[in-house]
Design a protein around this motif. Structure first.
Motif, mmCIF file in Angstrom:
data_model
loop_
_atom_site.group_PDB
_atom_site.id
_atom_site.type_symbol
_atom_site.label_atom_id
_atom_site.label_comp_id
_atom_site.label_asym_id
_atom_site.label_seq_id
_atom_site.Cartn_x
_atom_site.Cartn_y
_atom_site.Cartn_z
ATOM 1 N N VAL A 102 0.836 -1.213 0.000
ATOM 2 C CA VAL A 102 0.000 0.000 0.000
ATOM 3 C C VAL A 102 0.865 1.256 0.000
ATOM 4 O O VAL A 102 0.683 2.162 -0.832
ATOM 5 C CB VAL A 102 -0.937 -0.002 1.218
ATOM 6 N N PHE A 103 1.808 1.337 0.919
ATOM 7 C CA PHE A 103 2.655 2.526 1.004
ATOM 8 C C PHE A 103 3.463 2.725 -0.275
ATOM 9 O O PHE A 103 3.616 3.849 -0.758
ATOM 10 C CB PHE A 103 3.599 2.421 2.207
ATOM 11 N N THR A 104 3.979 1.631 -0.810
ATOM 12 C CA THR A 104 4.787 1.731 -2.029
ATOM 13 C C THR A 104 3.937 2.164 -3.216
ATOM 14 O O THR A 104 4.329 3.049 -3.994
ATOM 15 C CB THR A 104 5.463 0.379 -2.334
ATOM 16 N N ALA A 105 2.771 1.567 -3.356
ATOM 17 C CA ALA A 105 1.897 1.915 -4.482
ATOM 18 C C ALA A 105 1.442 3.362 -4.405
ATOM 19 O O ALA A 105 1.464 4.087 -5.414
ATOM 20 C CB ALA A 105 0.689 0.982 -4.494
ATOM 21 N N ARG A 106 1.040 3.814 -3.229
ATOM 22 C CA ARG A 106 0.558 5.193 -3.105
ATOM 23 C C ARG A 106 1.693 6.196 -3.348
ATOM 24 O O ARG A 106 1.462 7.281 -3.888
ATOM 25 C CB ARG A 106 -0.056 5.420 -1.721
ATOM 26 N N ARG A 107 2.883 5.821 -2.960
ATOM 27 C CA ARG A 107 4.024 6.710 -3.215
ATOM 28 C C ARG A 107 4.326 6.800 -4.708
ATOM 29 O O ARG A 107 4.509 7.891 -5.259
ATOM 30 C CB ARG A 107 5.259 6.177 -2.477
ATOM 31 N N GLU A 108 4.387 5.663 -5.373
ATOM 32 C CA GLU A 108 4.728 5.644 -6.796
ATOM 33 C C GLU A 108 3.625 6.271 -7.648
ATOM 34 O O GLU A 108 3.890 6.772 -8.744
ATOM 35 C CB GLU A 108 4.987 4.204 -7.248
ATOM 36 N N GLU A 109 2.397 6.243 -7.172
ATOM 37 C CA GLU A 109 1.282 6.858 -7.898
ATOM 38 C C GLU A 109 1.130 8.343 -7.571
ATOM 39 O O GLU A 109 0.163 8.978 -8.006
ATOM 40 C CB GLU A 109 -0.018 6.128 -7.551
ATOM 41 N N LEU A 110 2.050 8.891 -6.781
ATOM 42 C CA LEU A 110 2.065 10.299 -6.374
ATOM 43 C C LEU A 110 0.910 10.664 -5.444
ATOM 44 O O LEU A 110 0.643 11.846 -5.213
ATOM 45 C CB LEU A 110 2.039 11.224 -7.595
#
Length: 258
Positions: free
Chosen positions: A84-92
């Motif tokens: 979750v944290f990684t996806a939300r970061r990469e999606e800005l």
């Protein structure tokens, strides 16, 4: 959202609701979070047949029940939140959220809340199931079990945030989470209780992040932990929590890795 929601509780609730919707669309995450912790306890139960539990004063139930809760924390909370944290970061998403009223701790807490609630509900369900199916008596020191679960939920969320800082993509999260998962399952008393390990090995394993959680959960059901024996695991868990907070503040990434 910033124009209509002005209280921290309102902002947190709105973000958690949005995150729960996104989490529900991720089939891979849901399978790992919801079904894996329900299957793994059966393997531990099978392994207890080859363990000399009576010598350590344990039963299959007091081995499987803490392990089941540990699996839930590892997969439903830690593993899910790294993605979750990684996806939300990469999606800005994280970057955009920081431009509004949400504070950093609210963003992290709101993003983590759906997985934490899932882990909590699943842990309770597994505890009830193990109690019924394995004929485990009611917990003799329920306050220790509750404390252990709360510490475990917070600690796994913090560890997930730290791990995401070293995870480049959501796909690589399947790899970066493995060390923590394997070390916890093999050394924190889930697959093999510390009571039947050699003393030196057990002393080292006692210092692992999730060992205090498993120890306190088991102690909550058996009621065999004295106040002095409880102090060590609690202090260890608190030390890891403080270290986790420091690590998140120091290394957590809010923008995509380039």
């Amino acid at each position: 959202m910033s124009g209509t929601i002005t209280t921290p509780a309102g902002r947190l609730t709105a973000l958690a609701r949005a995150e729960a919707t996104l989490l529900g669309r991720s089939r891979g995450t849901l399978v790992a979070a919801l079904f894996v912790p329900l299957v793994l306890p059966f393997s531990v139960w099978s392994a207890t047949k080859d363990m000399d539990l009576e010598k350590s004063g344990l039963t299959p139930g007091t081995v499987v029940l803490p392990a089941a809760i540990g699996f839930s924390l590892i997969f439903a909370v830690y593993g899910a939140l790294v993605g979750v944290f990684t996806a939300r970061r990469e999606e800005l998403v994280l970057k955009r959220l920081r431009t509004g009223e949400l504070r950093d701790n609210e963003i992290l807490a709101g993003s983590a809340l759906p997985a934490v609630v899932t882990g909590l509900a699943q842990s309770v369900l597994l505890a009830v199931g193990c109690t019924v199916l394995l004929d485990v008596p009611a917990p003799r020191a329920p306050h220790l079990a509750v404390l252990a679960l709360l510490l475990g939920l917070v600690l796994c969320a913090l560890l997930a945030a730290v791990t995401s800082a070293f995870t480049r993509t959501t796909e690589s999260a399947q790899v970066t989470t493995l060390p923590m998962m394997f070390v916890s399952m093999l050394g924190s008393g889930m697959a093999v209780p510390l009571e039947i390990l050699p003393d030196r090995m057990a002393s080292v394993c006692e210092l692992l992040p999730l060992t205090p959680v498993i120890t306190l959960v088991r102690g909550g059901w058996t009621g065999e932990l004295s106040a002095y024996e409880t102090l060590g695991p609690v202090l260890t868990a608190l030390a890891w929590t403080v270290l986790g907070v420091f690590a998140v503040r120091r290394w957590f990434r809010w923008e995509p890795r380039r």
